[in-house]
Scaffold this motif. Structure first.
Motif, PDB file in Angstrom:
ATOM      1  N   LEU A   1      -0.513   5.505   6.269  1.00  0.00           N
ATOM      2  CA  LEU A   1      -0.888   6.072   5.118  1.00  0.00           C
ATOM      3  C   LEU A   1      -1.809   7.296   5.663  1.00  0.00           C
ATOM      4  CD1 LEU A   1      -2.034   2.769   3.082  1.00  0.00           C
ATOM      5  CD2 LEU A   1       0.264   3.960   2.957  1.00  0.00           C
ATOM      6  N   ALA A   2      -1.202   8.697   5.160  1.00  0.00           N
ATOM      7  CA  ALA A   2      -1.814   9.950   5.739  1.00  0.00           C
ATOM      8  C   ALA A   2      -2.514  10.592   4.905  1.00  0.00           C
ATOM      9  CB  ALA A   2      -0.590  10.630   6.446  1.00  0.00           C
ATOM     10  N   ASP A   3      -3.741  11.017   5.076  1.00  0.00           N
ATOM     11  CA  ASP A   3      -4.641  12.058   4.107  1.00  0.00           C
ATOM     12  C   ASP A   3      -4.640  12.998   4.970  1.00  0.00           C
ATOM     13  OD1 ASP A   3      -6.250  13.196   2.581  1.00  0.00           O
ATOM     14  OD2 ASP A   3      -7.861  11.848   2.768  1.00  0.00           O
ATOM     15  N   SER A   4      -3.484  13.917   5.108  1.00  0.00           N
ATOM     16  CA  SER A   4      -3.579  15.427   5.824  1.00  0.00           C
ATOM     17  C   SER A   4      -4.676  16.053   5.534  1.00  0.00           C
ATOM     18  CB  SER A   4      -2.194  15.844   5.657  1.00  0.00           C
ATOM     19  OG  SER A   4      -1.067  14.966   6.121  1.00  0.00           O
ATOM     20  N   ASP A   5      -5.150  16.091   4.282  1.00  0.00           N
ATOM     21  CA  ASP A   5      -6.074  17.404   4.077  1.00  0.00           C
ATOM     22  C   ASP A   5      -7.466  17.025   4.758  1.00  0.00           C
ATOM     23  OD1 ASP A   5      -4.512  18.502   2.322  1.00  0.00           O
ATOM     24  OD2 ASP A   5      -5.173  17.594   0.766  1.00  0.00           O
ATOM     25  N   ARG A   6      -7.618  15.910   5.229  1.00  0.00           N
ATOM     26  CA  ARG A   6      -8.963  15.343   5.663  1.00  0.00           C
ATOM     27  C   ARG A   6      -8.438  14.652   7.091  1.00  0.00           C
ATOM     28  NH1 ARG A   6      -9.707  15.822   0.547  1.00  0.00           N
ATOM     29  NH2 ARG A   6      -7.821  14.422   0.191  1.00  0.00           N
TER      30      ARG A   6
ATOM     31  N   PHE B   1       0.668  -1.096  -0.034  1.00  0.00           N
ATOM     32  CA  PHE B   1      -0.002   0.022   0.126  1.00  0.00           C
ATOM     33  C   PHE B   1       0.896   1.202   0.090  1.00  0.00           C
ATOM     34  CE2 PHE B   1      -4.281  -1.429   0.336  1.00  0.00           C
ATOM     35  CZ  PHE B   1      -4.054  -2.696   0.620  1.00  0.00           C
ATOM     36  N   LEU B   2       0.456   2.277  -0.918  1.00  0.00           N
ATOM     37  CA  LEU B   2       1.561   3.174  -1.129  1.00  0.00           C
ATOM     38  C   LEU B   2       0.770   4.551  -0.445  1.00  0.00           C
ATOM     39  CD1 LEU B   2       2.002   2.860  -4.820  1.00  0.00           C
ATOM     40  CD2 LEU B   2       3.639   2.388  -3.226  1.00  0.00           C
ATOM     41  N   GLY B   3      -0.516   4.867  -0.330  1.00  0.00           N
ATOM     42  CA  GLY B   3      -1.053   5.884   0.235  1.00  0.00           C
ATOM     43  C   GLY B   3      -2.236   6.503  -0.450  1.00  0.00           C
TER      44      GLY B   3
ATOM     45  N   LEU C   1       9.346   2.569  -7.421  1.00  0.00           N
ATOM     46  CA  LEU C   1       7.975   3.228  -8.071  1.00  0.00           C
ATOM     47  C   LEU C   1       7.907   4.416  -7.290  1.00  0.00           C
ATOM     48  CD1 LEU C   1       5.593   0.135  -8.248  1.00  0.00           C
ATOM     49  CD2 LEU C   1       7.114   0.967  -9.966  1.00  0.00           C
ATOM     50  N   THR C   2       7.515   5.464  -8.185  1.00  0.00           N
ATOM     51  CA  THR C   2       6.926   6.656  -7.612  1.00  0.00           C
ATOM     52  C   THR C   2       5.648   7.076  -8.404  1.00  0.00           C
ATOM     53  OG1 THR C   2       9.013   7.642  -7.233  1.00  0.00           O
ATOM     54  CG2 THR C   2       7.274   9.287  -7.395  1.00  0.00           C
ATOM     55  N   VAL C   3       4.635   7.176  -7.648  1.00  0.00           N
ATOM     56  CA  VAL C   3       3.199   7.530  -8.280  1.00  0.00           C
ATOM     57  C   VAL C   3       3.026   8.866  -7.947  1.00  0.00           C
ATOM     58  CG1 VAL C   3       0.819   6.867  -8.288  1.00  0.00           C
ATOM     59  CG2 VAL C   3       2.227   5.010  -7.728  1.00  0.00           C
ATOM     60  N   CYS C   4       2.648   9.579  -9.088  1.00  0.00           N
ATOM     61  CA  CYS C   4       2.270  11.067  -9.169  1.00  0.00           C
ATOM     62  C   CYS C   4       1.125  11.650  -9.614  1.00  0.00           C
ATOM     63  CB  CYS C   4       3.475  11.826  -9.700  1.00  0.00           C
ATOM     64  SG  CYS C   4       5.262  11.556  -9.234  1.00  0.00           S
TER      65      CYS C   4
ATOM     66  N   ARG D   1      -2.505  23.013  -4.357  1.00  0.00           N
ATOM     67  CA  ARG D   1      -1.988  22.801  -5.661  1.00  0.00           C
ATOM     68  C   ARG D   1      -0.295  22.377  -5.285  1.00  0.00           C
ATOM     69  NH1 ARG D   1      -2.023  24.362 -10.800  1.00  0.00           N
ATOM     70  NH2 ARG D   1       0.226  24.642 -11.942  1.00  0.00           N
ATOM     71  N   TYR D   2      -0.218  21.096  -5.244  1.00  0.00           N
ATOM     72  CA  TYR D   2       1.140  20.538  -5.062  1.00  0.00           C
ATOM     73  C   TYR D   2       0.929  19.197  -5.851  1.00  0.00           C
ATOM     74  CZ  TYR D   2      -1.583  17.521  -1.813  1.00  0.00           C
ATOM     75  OH  TYR D   2      -2.467  16.431  -1.232  1.00  0.00           O
ATOM     76  N   ILE D   3       2.217  18.455  -6.088  1.00  0.00           N
ATOM     77  CA  ILE D   3       2.046  17.433  -6.942  1.00  0.00           C
ATOM     78  C   ILE D   3       2.370  16.352  -5.681  1.00  0.00           C
ATOM     79  CG2 ILE D   3       3.615  15.848  -8.132  1.00  0.00           C
ATOM     80  CD1 ILE D   3       3.667  19.616  -8.793  1.00  0.00           C
ATOM     81  N   ASN D   4       1.085  15.554  -5.746  1.00  0.00           N
ATOM     82  CA  ASN D   4       1.213  14.532  -4.720  1.00  0.00           C
ATOM     83  C   ASN D   4       2.038  13.245  -5.158  1.00  0.00           C
ATOM     84  OD1 ASN D   4       0.073  12.956  -2.317  1.00  0.00           O
ATOM     85  ND2 ASN D   4      -1.462  12.082  -3.665  1.00  0.00           N
ATOM     86  N   ARG D   5       2.825  12.760  -4.287  1.00  0.00           N
ATOM     87  CA  ARG D   5       3.797  11.650  -4.357  1.00  0.00           C
ATOM     88  C   ARG D   5       3.690  10.435  -3.657  1.00  0.00           C
ATOM     89  NH1 ARG D   5       9.907  13.925  -4.609  1.00  0.00           N
ATOM     90  NH2 ARG D   5      10.162  11.649  -5.167  1.00  0.00           N
ATOM     91  N   MET D   6       3.873   9.419  -3.921  1.00  0.00           N
ATOM     92  CA  MET D   6       3.752   7.927  -3.148  1.00  0.00           C
ATOM     93  C   MET D   6       4.836   7.260  -3.640  1.00  0.00           C
ATOM     94  SD  MET D   6      -0.685   7.405  -3.165  1.00  0.00           S
ATOM     95  CE  MET D   6      -0.806   8.407  -4.824  1.00  0.00           C
TER      96      MET D   6
END
Length: 516
Positions: free
Chosen positions: A505-510, A68-70, A129-132, A486-491
């Motif tokens: 796995l953090a969802d800081s916005d929520r 699991f990445l995020g 791996l980097t997911v953006c 406005r940011y590039i989300n990276r996992m």
């Protein structure tokens, strides 16, 4: 001295609470001003927003090797991936799959979509791996894969005959529909929610830096540093049927001063001619594809409808390719790997799976041609210059509003000394060129040319390390924090390659955590 009465104790406690509250308020205000909130605010969350992973996903998936990445930026999905190298670790290729899980705080994760990553490629080692995700384009995501070069696999040793080359794999995949889609039941099968693009290219020493904060700063567009060129690629949906497509309307380009050099003038004119509407459809995002319907729910190879422009400027070239599914009843054709947008790269192919038609636009900047032109036209030491032996290109800034890309080109070169002594043989020097590249017109302009610094007793590795540190210092001086949205989300799977695991796995916005 300890408080001597209950009132003093209560007063001390209230003072401590008020001090802590003031501290939190200061951190929040600082985050509001800078656009970024300190992670110290969210080191501990209430138990009601911390969900153990084992409580929301079946154990069979964990046993199947899901990493699991995020969270995605929207908070709707959690991403995981699996990698399989077959039964024989020494002679089997790796296959990767990416999974979308719909997240609800009060229920189990629900798998809603998955794609195979880097399809058609023979991957012989485990990948970083980097997911953006782009800042505001939520219609698709980008997955980068990098060779780790730390495997003891016999196959990898056979394949990796040249340590100066590194493979980079890319998949661009559309996101599942945010709302129920009639065409996507039971699985995503419409154009907007059902395409996957795969690509591979090689980079050479000194290996370009991976810069997703700049490479994906403009929505819908991806910048790829291939060691030999900078490729600006826009992917968009076709707004009309490919068989009856009207000629594209070309907006009038903004007039720009034409360089005095004849070759620059000709290149600029031709670049404006062929690249004036670059990323026109990319600006519209997925909306262009609304209303398109699919006749068959099957995945097939696509064929190009239009080819690259017949003429191209000197240091840039522009191509636009349209792809569609082979129509029902048409003669079967085996296209295999379709040579597509990376036309400037030898043996770099682009395999595309979609369910209708997609437009891919590319503007390519040739580094070596550009370096020679800048030195010839703008370097004070041009008369001393003999040749360059190596270079390293770093993106310094991207302005998504003006479509200007600022790059720094570090050079190792041979040049004669400017002293009065007889020019016996050239010496090795280091220098750098700052260049701006206009994606609207394809035109490059010299921003600055560094002095020659003689390289004495330094290895190339030392030179490039010092150069990249100077680039980081420059970027930090120019850095303007983005807004919180406005940011590039990276996992990434970096923790796995370090022999550990993510803790949460953090969802800081929520303000939500999944505890691993």
């Amino acid at each position: 001295m300890a408080p001597s009465s209950k009132s003093e104790k209560d007063g001390s406690k209230q003072k401590s609470q008020r001090k802590h509250k003031d501290h939190v308020v200061k951190l929040l205000m600082r985050g509001k001003l800078s656009g970024q909130f300190s992670q110290r605010l969210f080191r501990k969350l209430p138990p009601r927003v911390c969900v153990p992973l084992k409580n929301i996903v079946s154990e069979e998936f964990l046993r199947a090797g899901h990493i699991f990445l995020g969270f995605t930026k929207c908070g709707r999905y959690v991403l995981s991936y699996t990698s399989d190298c077959g039964e024989d670790d020494d002679f089997s290729f790796y296959t990767y799959h990416l999974y979308w899980w719909e997240f609800n705080l009060h229920s189990r994760l629900k798998q809603v979509h998955h794609v195979r990553l880097f399809a058609g490629e023979e991957i012989y080692s485990d990948l970083y791996l980097t997911v953006c995700e782009w800042p505001n384009d939520h219609s698709k995501i980008v997955i980068f894969g990098f060779n780790t070069r730390s495997s003891n696999s016999v196959l990898m040793n056979l394949m990796m005959s040249d340590e100066n080359n590194r493979d980079i794999y890319i998949t661009i995949a559309s996101m599942p529909p945010p709302k129920p889609c009639a065409q996507c039941c039971p699985v995503p099968s419409c154009l907007e929610h059902g395409y996957v693009l795969n690509s591979r290219y090689q980079v050479v020493y000194p290996f370009p830096t991976f810069q997703p904060a700049f490479q994906l700063k403009k929505d819908q567009v991806i910048l790829l540093n291939t060691s030999y060129s900078l490729v600006a690629c826009g992917i968009s949906l076709c707004p009309e049927s490919p068989e009856h497509r009207l000629p594209p309307s070309r907006p009038t380009p903004v007039p720009t001063p034409v360089p005095s050099s004849p070759s620059h003038s000709q290149a600029a004119m031709r670049a404006r001619e062929f690249a004036a509407d670059l990323f026109r459809r990319a600006q519209g995002g997925g909306k262009d594809g609304e209303g398109l319907r699919v006749e068959e729910r099957r995945t097939n190879l696509l064929q190009p409808l239009t080819s690259a422009s017949p003429t191209e400027p000197g240091y840039v070239n522009y191509s636009r390719l349209h792809y569609r599914l082979q129509q029902p009843g048409a003669a079967e054709q085996n296209f295999g790997h379709v040579q597509s947008i990376f036309v400037c790269l030898v043996d770099h192919e682009f395999l595309l799976f979609v369910l209708q038609s997609v437009c891919v636009e590319q503007l390519t900047l040739d580094f070596e041609y550009l370096i020679n032109e800048v030195i010839r036209s703008d370097a004070a030491w041009a008369t001393q210059f003999c040749s360059f032996s190596d270079y390293d290109v770093v993106i310094l800034e991207v302005c998504p509003e003006t479509n200007i890309v600022m790059i720094n080109i570090g050079l190792l070169l041979l040049a004669f000394s400017n002293s009065d002594e007889e020019h016996c043989r050239p010496n090795t020097y280091h220098s750098n060129l700052q260049v701006s590249w206009d994606l609207n017109t394809g035109v490059c302009r010299t921003v600055g040319v560094g002095d020659l610094t003689e390289v004495k007793g330094q290895t190339s590795g030392t030179v490039w390390s010092s150069y990249r540190k100077s680039c980081v210092n420059t970027v930090m001086k120019w850095l303007v924090p983005e807004s919180s949205s406005r940011y590039i989300n990276r996992m990434t799977n970096e923790a796995l390659h370090k022999g550990s695991s993510l803790q949460v796995l953090a969802d800081s916005d929520r303000c939500t955590w999944i505890v691993l």
